[in-house]
Design an enzyme around this catalytic site. Structure first.
Site, PDB file in Angstrom:
ATOM      1  N   GLY A 104      -1.071   4.194   5.687  1.00 40.43           N
ATOM      2  CA  GLY A 104      -2.033   3.112   5.610  1.00 40.43           C
ATOM      3  C   GLY A 104      -2.361   2.454   6.929  1.00 40.43           C
ATOM      4  O   GLY A 104      -3.475   1.959   7.124  1.00 40.43           O
ATOM      5  N   THR A 155       0.575   7.064  -3.666  1.00 44.58           N
ATOM      6  CA  THR A 155      -0.325   6.008  -4.137  1.00 44.58           C
ATOM      7  C   THR A 155      -1.121   6.547  -5.310  1.00 44.58           C
ATOM      8  O   THR A 155      -1.142   7.748  -5.539  1.00 44.58           O
ATOM      9  CB  THR A 155      -1.283   5.604  -2.982  1.00 44.58           C
ATOM     10  OG1 THR A 155      -0.571   4.811  -2.044  1.00 44.58           O
ATOM     11  CG2 THR A 155      -2.476   4.812  -3.428  1.00 44.58           C
ATOM     12  N   ARG A 163       5.754  -5.609   4.616  1.00 46.71           N
ATOM     13  CA  ARG A 163       4.737  -4.697   5.155  1.00 46.71           C
ATOM     14  C   ARG A 163       3.563  -4.562   4.162  1.00 46.71           C
ATOM     15  O   ARG A 163       3.754  -4.389   2.969  1.00 46.71           O
ATOM     16  CB  ARG A 163       5.369  -3.333   5.401  1.00 46.71           C
ATOM     17  CG  ARG A 163       4.387  -2.276   5.938  1.00 46.71           C
ATOM     18  CD  ARG A 163       3.816  -1.429   4.836  1.00 46.71           C
ATOM     19  NE  ARG A 163       3.015  -0.316   5.338  1.00 46.71           N
ATOM     20  CZ  ARG A 163       2.262   0.464   4.564  1.00 46.71           C
ATOM     21  NH1 ARG A 163       2.222   0.267   3.272  1.00 46.71           N
ATOM     22  NH2 ARG A 163       1.574   1.445   5.080  1.00 46.71           N
ATOM     23  N   VAL A 164       2.355  -4.621   4.684  1.00 44.75           N
ATOM     24  CA  VAL A 164       1.159  -4.412   3.868  1.00 44.75           C
ATOM     25  C   VAL A 164       0.378  -3.245   4.457  1.00 44.75           C
ATOM     26  O   VAL A 164       0.114  -3.215   5.662  1.00 44.75           O
ATOM     27  CB  VAL A 164       0.274  -5.679   3.840  1.00 44.75           C
ATOM     28  CG1 VAL A 164      -1.003  -5.418   3.053  1.00 44.75           C
ATOM     29  CG2 VAL A 164       1.041  -6.854   3.244  1.00 44.75           C
ATOM     30  N   GLY A 165       0.038  -2.294   3.617  1.00 49.25           N
ATOM     31  CA  GLY A 165      -0.736  -1.136   4.070  1.00 49.25           C
ATOM     32  C   GLY A 165      -2.215  -1.314   3.782  1.00 49.25           C
ATOM     33  O   GLY A 165      -2.719  -2.443   3.638  1.00 49.25           O
ATOM     34  N   ASP A 166      -2.905  -0.192   3.686  1.00 47.03           N
ATOM     35  CA  ASP A 166      -4.358  -0.235   3.472  1.00 47.03           C
ATOM     36  C   ASP A 166      -4.740  -0.531   2.031  1.00 47.03           C
ATOM     37  O   ASP A 166      -5.826  -1.055   1.761  1.00 47.03           O
ATOM     38  CB  ASP A 166      -4.978   1.110   3.883  1.00 47.03           C
ATOM     39  CG  ASP A 166      -4.414   2.272   3.063  1.00 47.03           C
ATOM     40  OD1 ASP A 166      -3.177   2.298   2.840  1.00 47.03           O
ATOM     41  OD2 ASP A 166      -5.185   3.154   2.650  1.00 47.03           O
ATOM     42  N   THR A 185      -5.498   7.284   0.362  1.00 45.52           N
ATOM     43  CA  THR A 185      -4.054   7.468   0.254  1.00 45.52           C
ATOM     44  C   THR A 185      -3.545   8.136   1.517  1.00 45.52           C
ATOM     45  O   THR A 185      -4.139   9.101   1.989  1.00 45.52           O
ATOM     46  CB  THR A 185      -3.662   8.297  -0.980  1.00 45.52           C
ATOM     47  OG1 THR A 185      -2.288   8.680  -0.859  1.00 45.52           O
ATOM     48  CG2 THR A 185      -4.521   9.536  -1.156  1.00 45.52           C
TER      49      THR A 185
HETATM   50  N1  ASP Z   1      -1.711   4.216   1.789  1.00 41.17           N
HETATM   51  C1  ASP Z   1      -0.503   3.721   1.203  1.00 41.17           C
HETATM   52  C2  ASP Z   1       0.113   2.707   2.133  1.00 41.17           C
HETATM   53  O1  ASP Z   1       0.057   2.886   3.326  1.00 41.17           O
HETATM   54  C3  ASP Z   1       0.480   4.789   0.896  1.00 41.17           C
HETATM   55  C4  ASP Z   1      -0.093   6.033   0.287  1.00 41.17           C
HETATM   56  O2  ASP Z   1      -1.272   6.149   0.066  1.00 41.17           O
HETATM   57  O3  ASP Z   1       0.637   6.966   0.008  1.00 41.17           O
HETATM   58  O4  ASP Z   1       0.696   1.774   1.651  1.00 41.17           O
END
Ligand code: ASP
Length: 291
Positions: free
Chosen positions: A213, A160, A188-191, A210
């Protein structure tokens, strides 16, 4: 006048056996460029977007041009931005077909009554805003994270970019952009696009996360850190406590944080986290591992 500061990250998926010379050179260039802009009085929000655009466009990190595809081979990107002064926020999730998700996130904040647009609606909005499209994904995306997967099969590895900024008016801002975790399911949705989870800025602190997530969402990582600072905890302690909590739950990653006095924190529990900062004395530091 406040002395400006900035910290950026290029993801906590760094592994010790890989060479990061190009990223180190690039991160320094970005911080140098933003130092000049901050000294010229540029606002924190503009610097947050400009920094993330440079990181997205480089193709060196798993965001923007460096994105990796989901399990169906599609490039679904997430980004968010938050303004510490007003606590306004903008985000896009599962965005396909655009070069700079962070620019779309800023447009959601500035030009709609909403905080987040997702999927096809986000893409239609980005098109209506004349944002730069990606017409040929296979030739545009570089899959920068290839070879950075240091996790056993079945776990979530990732990359990220993000930034926290303090401008010379004392305003804070944060922004984060990602292609998410490798091998993610479609949709899919992360943080990263979720204010409070992957990104946060208020009058006290700015935070960009990062890592895996799913864990950062479950602890409201970014807001948790900033609210602890607001409650009187030193930034470094608040940031470390958030990463420790994620570690206790079995997750990994890191975060960058900056408070209104210009203190910087960069804890991580992964092997490394690509990061660089400008402190209030004007010094620039670039790091990947714990050195
Ligand atoms: N946090 C990000 C996610 O989960 C990925 C990352 O930070 O590497 O989408």
């Amino acid at each position: 006048m406040v002395r400006p500061a900035l910290i950026l990250h290029g993801g906590a998926g760094a592994r010790r056996d890989r060479n990061y010379d190009r990223e180190v050179v690039h991160m320094r260039e970005v911080v140098e460029a933003m130092k000049a802009r901050l000294e010229a009085g540029a606002p924190a929000l503009d610097i947050a977007v400009e920094t993330v655009v440079m990181l997205e466009d480089s193709g060196l990190y798993v965001a923007g041009r460096g994105a990796s595809p989901n399990l169906d081979g599609e490039y679904e990107l997430d980004a968010s931005i938050m303004d510490g002064e007003t606590q306004k926020a903008g985000a896009v999730a599962v965005l396909q077909g655009f070069r700079n998700p962070v620019v779309a996130a800023r447009a959601v904040m500035d030009k709609t009554p909403h905080v987040m647009l997702a999927g096809d609606g986000a893409a239609r909005f980005a098109k209506a805003q004349n944002l730069e499209p990606v017409t040929d994904p296979e030739s545009w995306f570089t899959r920068a994270g290839h070879g950075e997967d240091n996790h056993p099969p079945g776990t979530l590895s990732h990359g990220t970019v993000g930034v926290c900024v303090l401008d010379n008016q004392g305003r804070l801002a944060a922004a984060t952009s990602t292609a998410g975790v490798f091998g993610k399911m479609p949709g899919r949705v992360g943080d990263t696009p979720i204010p409070a989870a992957g990104t946060w800025a208020d009058g006290e602190a700015a935070v960009s996360c990062t890592g895996q997530g799913e864990y950062f969402i479950r602890v409201a990582a970014a807001a948790r850190t900033a609210l602890a600072v607001g409650a009187g905890q030193p930034l470094q302690q608040a940031a470390q406590a958030t990463i420790d909590r994620i570690g206790q739950m079995g997750g990994d990653g890191g975060l960058i944080a900056l408070d209104r006095k210009g203190h910087i924190a960069d804890p991580f529990n992964s092997q490394g986290m690509k990061r660089a900062w400008l402190d209030t004395d004007g010094n620039i530091v670039v790091r990947v591992f714990n050195n």
